[in-house]
Enzyme design. Structure first.
Site: not given
Ligand code: FPP
Length: 239
Positions: A126, A32, A15
């Site tokens: 893993l 991201h 997050d």
């Molecule tokens: C949370 O941060 C993140 C997400 C909901 C998306 C996570 C996606 C990735 C890490 C990339 C795709 C996955 C892979 C495996 C390559 P947020 O956007 O909720 O952050 P915030 O709470 O600060 O707004």
């Protein structure tokens, strides 16, 4: 201090990508993108530490509600992430797996994911489990539907349902429950992640935003985990 705690399965709620981007004056999607380095560190360090399963919460059932452009970006990133990393992961004997309502994913990323799972299916390193279009409630709902169908078909009776029956209907029944669930960025909740499986998981929260999360932070989390007493509802053995 109990240093016998085994770390077999680590779950991570990644997050804080959006806040990381904002704090750097960038668009949310840049957060991201920046997440990839943190994923590399986590996979590498978990592999080195002999962790058998690493589950990453990459996209929740609720994340579909985000602006369309962001959803498309994350899905495209998922596909390119697999493309970029599959050779390396395979060489390192990583087995790629997934949980969630995968049929909801767009065809491109889904095909990439399916090919990666097939290619790495017999790897014995893993297990990297990507939670995609995943929700704990959706998983429990899907399990309930399976059981109801078995009853309807006359294969079992309602009175025969046990906790093991439900566990056996989860997306990956062979995977043990997570020992620790780590959430970055200061939020302290599970947000629908592994609800059934986390009944006795240790929870670890850190203020570090996911794109800043490095192996040193994982080391700290593992160190904290090793110092905890896991009782699973029992009394302390020294009481
Ligand atoms: C949370 O941060 C993140 C997400 C909901 C998306 C996570 C996606 C990735 C890490 C990339 C795709 C996955 C892979 C495996 C390559 P947020 O956007 O909720 O952050 P915030 O709470 O600060 O707004």
């Amino acid at each position: 201090m109990n240093s016998d705690n085994h770390l077999t399965h680590v779950g991570i709620i990644m997050d804080g990508n959006g806040r990381w981007a904002r704090s750097h004056g960038l668009k949310r999607i840049e957060g991201h993108k920046a997440a990839e380095k943190s994923i590399h560190d986590a996979v590498e360090y978990c592999g080195e530490m002999g962790v058998e399963y690493l589950t990453l919460y990459a996209f929740s059932t609720e994340n579909w509600k985000r602006p369309k452009a962001e959803v498309i970006f994350i899905m495209t990133l998922l596909k390119s992430f697999i493309k970029r990393n599959i050779d390396d992961l395979d060489r390192n004997r990583v087995r790629i797996r997934a949980i969630g309502r995968l049929d909801d994913l767009p065809r491109g990323p889904l095909n990439e994911l399916r090919n990666a799972m097939k290619r790495t299916g017999s790897n014995e390193g893993l297990n990297l489990i990507l939670a995609l279009s995943y929700g704990g409630r959706a998983e429990i709902t899907d399990a309930t539907i399976k059981i109801a169908r078995d009853i309807e078909a006359g294969h079992m009776q309602a009175s025969e349902i046990t906790e093991d029956t439900i566990t056996s209907c989860m997306y990956l029944p062979d995977v043990p429950d997570p020992d620790i669930i780590i959430r970055t960025s200061g939020e302290q909740r599970l947000s629908n992640f592994l609800l059934w499986e986390s009944a006795y998981s240790e929870l670890y929260f850190t203020d570090v935003l996911w794109p800043d999360f490095r192996r040193v932070h994982l080391e700290e989390a593992f160190e904290d985990y090793r110092s905890r007493r896991r009782r699973f509802g029992d009394l302390d053995s020294d009481r």
